[in-house]
Scaffold this motif. Structure first.
Motif, PDB file in Angstrom:
ATOM      1  N   LEU A  20       0.830  -1.206   0.000  1.00 24.81           N
ATOM      2  CA  LEU A  20       0.000   0.000   0.000  1.00 24.81           C
ATOM      3  C   LEU A  20       0.870   1.263   0.000  1.00 24.81           C
ATOM      4  O   LEU A  20       0.552   2.244  -0.680  1.00 24.81           O
ATOM      5  CB  LEU A  20      -0.935   0.009   1.213  1.00 24.81           C
ATOM      6  N   ASN A  21       1.949   1.228   0.758  1.00 26.06           N
ATOM      7  CA  ASN A  21       2.860   2.353   0.788  1.00 26.06           C
ATOM      8  C   ASN A  21       3.512   2.561  -0.584  1.00 26.06           C
ATOM      9  O   ASN A  21       3.655   3.687  -1.055  1.00 26.06           O
ATOM     10  CB  ASN A  21       3.920   2.128   1.873  1.00 26.06           C
ATOM     11  N   ALA A  22       3.883   1.482  -1.242  1.00 26.52           N
ATOM     12  CA  ALA A  22       4.495   1.576  -2.568  1.00 26.52           C
ATOM     13  C   ALA A  22       3.506   2.168  -3.577  1.00 26.52           C
ATOM     14  O   ALA A  22       3.878   3.021  -4.397  1.00 26.52           O
ATOM     15  CB  ALA A  22       4.970   0.207  -3.032  1.00 26.52           C
ATOM     16  N   VAL A  23       2.250   1.761  -3.502  1.00 30.08           N
ATOM     17  CA  VAL A  23       1.226   2.295  -4.401  1.00 30.08           C
ATOM     18  C   VAL A  23       1.014   3.787  -4.132  1.00 30.08           C
ATOM     19  O   VAL A  23       0.917   4.594  -5.061  1.00 30.08           O
ATOM     20  CB  VAL A  23      -0.094   1.496  -4.258  1.00 30.08           C
ATOM     21  N   ALA A  24       0.947   4.172  -2.862  1.00 39.84           N
ATOM     22  CA  ALA A  24       0.741   5.577  -2.505  1.00 39.84           C
ATOM     23  C   ALA A  24       1.909   6.443  -2.987  1.00 39.84           C
ATOM     24  O   ALA A  24       1.702   7.542  -3.511  1.00 39.84           O
ATOM     25  CB  ALA A  24       0.556   5.716  -0.998  1.00 39.84           C
ATOM     26  N   VAL A  25       3.131   5.967  -2.815  1.00 39.25           N
ATOM     27  CA  VAL A  25       4.298   6.725  -3.278  1.00 39.25           C
ATOM     28  C   VAL A  25       4.287   6.840  -4.800  1.00 39.25           C
ATOM     29  O   VAL A  25       4.587   7.903  -5.351  1.00 39.25           O
ATOM     30  CB  VAL A  25       5.604   6.079  -2.770  1.00 39.25           C
ATOM     31  N   THR A  26       3.918   5.777  -5.498  1.00 33.80           N
ATOM     32  CA  THR A  26       3.856   5.804  -6.958  1.00 33.80           C
ATOM     33  C   THR A  26       2.830   6.821  -7.438  1.00 33.80           C
ATOM     34  O   THR A  26       3.105   7.628  -8.340  1.00 33.80           O
ATOM     35  CB  THR A  26       3.509   4.406  -7.504  1.00 33.80           C
ATOM     36  N   ILE A  27       1.645   6.828  -6.827  1.00 39.59           N
ATOM     37  CA  ILE A  27       0.613   7.788  -7.204  1.00 39.59           C
ATOM     38  C   ILE A  27       1.083   9.215  -6.921  1.00 39.59           C
ATOM     39  O   ILE A  27       0.872  10.125  -7.722  1.00 39.59           O
ATOM     40  CB  ILE A  27      -0.712   7.471  -6.477  1.00 39.59           C
ATOM     41  N   SER A  28       1.742   9.421  -5.806  1.00 41.65           N
ATOM     42  CA  SER A  28       2.244  10.757  -5.461  1.00 41.65           C
ATOM     43  C   SER A  28       3.290  11.237  -6.459  1.00 41.65           C
ATOM     44  O   SER A  28       3.279  12.402  -6.874  1.00 41.65           O
ATOM     45  CB  SER A  28       2.836  10.751  -4.056  1.00 41.65           C
ATOM     46  N   VAL A  29       4.201  10.364  -6.850  1.00 39.62           N
ATOM     47  CA  VAL A  29       5.238  10.742  -7.814  1.00 39.62           C
ATOM     48  C   VAL A  29       4.610  11.077  -9.158  1.00 39.62           C
ATOM     49  O   VAL A  29       4.992  12.056  -9.816  1.00 39.62           O
ATOM     50  CB  VAL A  29       6.292   9.619  -7.939  1.00 39.62           C
ATOM     51  N   ILE A  30       3.632  10.299  -9.593  1.00 38.79           N
ATOM     52  CA  ILE A  30       2.951  10.576 -10.856  1.00 38.79           C
ATOM     53  C   ILE A  30       2.203  11.904 -10.775  1.00 38.79           C
ATOM     54  O   ILE A  30       2.233  12.711 -11.712  1.00 38.79           O
ATOM     55  CB  ILE A  30       2.006   9.413 -11.232  1.00 38.79           C
ATOM     56  N   ALA A  31       1.536  12.178  -9.659  1.00 30.66           N
ATOM     57  CA  ALA A  31       0.804  13.437  -9.488  1.00 30.66           C
ATOM     58  C   ALA A  31       1.756  14.630  -9.502  1.00 30.66           C
ATOM     59  O   ALA A  31       1.475  15.649 -10.136  1.00 30.66           O
ATOM     60  CB  ALA A  31      -0.003  13.406  -8.195  1.00 30.66           C
ATOM     61  N   VAL A  32       2.873  14.532  -8.820  1.00 33.83           N
ATOM     62  CA  VAL A  32       3.845  15.631  -8.807  1.00 33.83           C
ATOM     63  C   VAL A  32       4.440  15.827 -10.200  1.00 33.83           C
ATOM     64  O   VAL A  32       4.603  16.966 -10.664  1.00 33.83           O
ATOM     65  CB  VAL A  32       4.951  15.378  -7.756  1.00 33.83           C
ATOM     66  N   GLY A  33       4.745  14.752 -10.893  1.00 33.85           N
ATOM     67  CA  GLY A  33       5.260  14.861 -12.262  1.00 33.85           C
ATOM     68  C   GLY A  33       4.247  15.505 -13.194  1.00 33.85           C
ATOM     69  O   GLY A  33       4.597  16.351 -14.022  1.00 33.85           O
ATOM     70  N   GLY A  34       2.969  15.127 -13.065  1.00 30.12           N
ATOM     71  CA  GLY A  34       1.919  15.735 -13.877  1.00 30.12           C
ATOM     72  C   GLY A  34       1.760  17.218 -13.582  1.00 30.12           C
ATOM     73  O   GLY A  34       1.569  18.029 -14.491  1.00 30.12           O
ATOM     74  N   LEU A  35       1.830  17.588 -12.308  1.00 30.36           N
ATOM     75  CA  LEU A  35       1.734  18.992 -11.925  1.00 30.36           C
ATOM     76  C   LEU A  35       2.911  19.795 -12.485  1.00 30.36           C
ATOM     77  O   LEU A  35       2.732  20.915 -12.983  1.00 30.36           O
ATOM     78  CB  LEU A  35       1.675  19.121 -10.411  1.00 30.36           C
ATOM     79  N   MET A  36       4.102  19.244 -12.423  1.00 28.69           N
ATOM     80  CA  MET A  36       5.273  19.926 -12.972  1.00 28.69           C
ATOM     81  C   MET A  36       5.141  20.095 -14.492  1.00 28.69           C
ATOM     82  O   MET A  36       5.480  21.146 -15.037  1.00 28.69           O
ATOM     83  CB  MET A  36       6.551  19.154 -12.639  1.00 28.69           C
ATOM     84  N   LEU A  37       4.633  19.069 -15.164  1.00 27.98           N
ATOM     85  CA  LEU A  37       4.422  19.160 -16.611  1.00 27.98           C
ATOM     86  C   LEU A  37       3.383  20.230 -16.935  1.00 27.98           C
ATOM     87  O   LEU A  37       3.566  21.024 -17.866  1.00 27.98           O
ATOM     88  CB  LEU A  37       3.989  17.803 -17.167  1.00 27.98           C
ATOM     89  N   LEU A  38       2.301  20.282 -16.176  1.00 28.29           N
ATOM     90  CA  LEU A  38       1.271  21.294 -16.380  1.00 28.29           C
ATOM     91  C   LEU A  38       1.829  22.700 -16.168  1.00 28.29           C
ATOM     92  O   LEU A  38       1.572  23.611 -16.965  1.00 28.29           O
ATOM     93  CB  LEU A  38       0.092  21.057 -15.434  1.00 28.29           C
ATOM     94  N   LEU A  39       2.594  22.893 -15.120  1.00 24.77           N
ATOM     95  CA  LEU A  39       3.207  24.201 -14.877  1.00 24.77           C
ATOM     96  C   LEU A  39       4.177  24.587 -15.992  1.00 24.77           C
ATOM     97  O   LEU A  39       4.240  25.749 -16.401  1.00 24.77           O
ATOM     98  CB  LEU A  39       3.939  24.200 -13.535  1.00 24.77           C
ATOM     99  N   LEU A  40       4.916  23.631 -16.483  1.00 27.34           N
ATOM    100  CA  LEU A  40       5.863  23.884 -17.556  1.00 27.34           C
ATOM    101  C   LEU A  40       5.142  24.316 -18.831  1.00 27.34           C
ATOM    102  O   LEU A  40       5.499  25.326 -19.446  1.00 27.34           O
ATOM    103  CB  LEU A  40       6.699  22.624 -17.810  1.00 27.34           C
ATOM    104  N   VAL A  41       4.098  23.583 -19.209  1.00 25.67           N
ATOM    105  CA  VAL A  41       3.359  23.900 -20.435  1.00 25.67           C
ATOM    106  C   VAL A  41       2.666  25.243 -20.314  1.00 25.67           C
ATOM    107  O   VAL A  41       2.761  26.094 -21.200  1.00 25.67           O
ATOM    108  CB  VAL A  41       2.352  22.778 -20.760  1.00 25.67           C
ATOM    109  N   ARG A  42       1.957  25.467 -19.204  1.00 23.14           N
ATOM    110  CA  ARG A  42       1.252  26.742 -19.016  1.00 23.14           C
ATOM    111  C   ARG A  42       2.229  27.901 -18.875  1.00 23.14           C
ATOM    112  O   ARG A  42       1.954  29.005 -19.335  1.00 23.14           O
ATOM    113  CB  ARG A  42       0.346  26.686 -17.787  1.00 23.14           C
ATOM    114  N   GLY A  43       3.341  27.671 -18.239  1.00 24.51           N
ATOM    115  CA  GLY A  43       4.334  28.733 -18.070  1.00 24.51           C
ATOM    116  C   GLY A  43       4.937  29.161 -19.388  1.00 24.51           C
ATOM    117  O   GLY A  43       5.084  30.352 -19.665  1.00 24.51           O
TER     118      GLY A  43
END
Length: 148
Positions: A20-43
């Motif tokens: 469960l911890n591994a799944v939660a960390v994976t989801i968090s990393v994907i969410a942070v990566g998606g947010l960084m990509l969104l900020l990069l594109v919009r910026g």
């Protein structure tokens, strides 16, 4: 012969929490990566220079004026909203654009709504210059002696 490993023993061993911890960390990393990509594109889209258009705008009964600026928004509006513009009957909606015209020290405003039926076809001249100023916003124009 070994005794079977029961579900209860597996649960008590703590191994499900590791997964469960591994799944939660994976989801968090994907969410942070998606947010960084969104900020990069919009910026990049925000800071990338937009094309500067030039066109003639003439309302019925008024002299034509030349407008130079960057298109910031397009929208369809009901004719009732722009009824004073003198549109021909039978039209229910009309498209208008929000043009950033800058030159606030001269005109007093940064943006103008322009109704498309009264706007001549837009041109995008390469010699138009945009200057970012600290106090009066953007300046749109031509270099002296460089007018078309």
């Amino acid at each position: 012969m070994e005794k079977g490993y029961s579900l209860r023993d597996w649960w008590r061993s703590g191994e499900p929490y590791v997964w469960l911890n591994a799944v939660a960390v994976t989801i968090s990393v994907i969410a942070v990566g998606g947010l960084m990509l969104l900020l990069l594109v919009r910026g990049f889209a925000h800071f990338w220079p937009a094309a500067v258009m030039e066109a003639r705008y003439q309302l019925p009964g008024s002299p034509a004026i030349t407008v130079v600026g960057q298109v910031r928004e397009r929208e369809d509006v009901p004719v009732e909203q722009v009824a004073t513009a003198g549109l021909p009957p039978g039209i229910h909606t009309v498209q208008r654009i929000l043009l950033q015209v800058g030159n606030r020290d001269i005109t007093g405003v940064d943006f103008h709504w322009l109704t498309l039926p009264f706007l001549s076809p837009a041109q995008y001249p390469e010699s138009v210059m945009v200057v970012e100023r600290r106090e009066w916003g953007k300046l749109y124009g031509y270099l002296s002696g460089d007018t078309p």
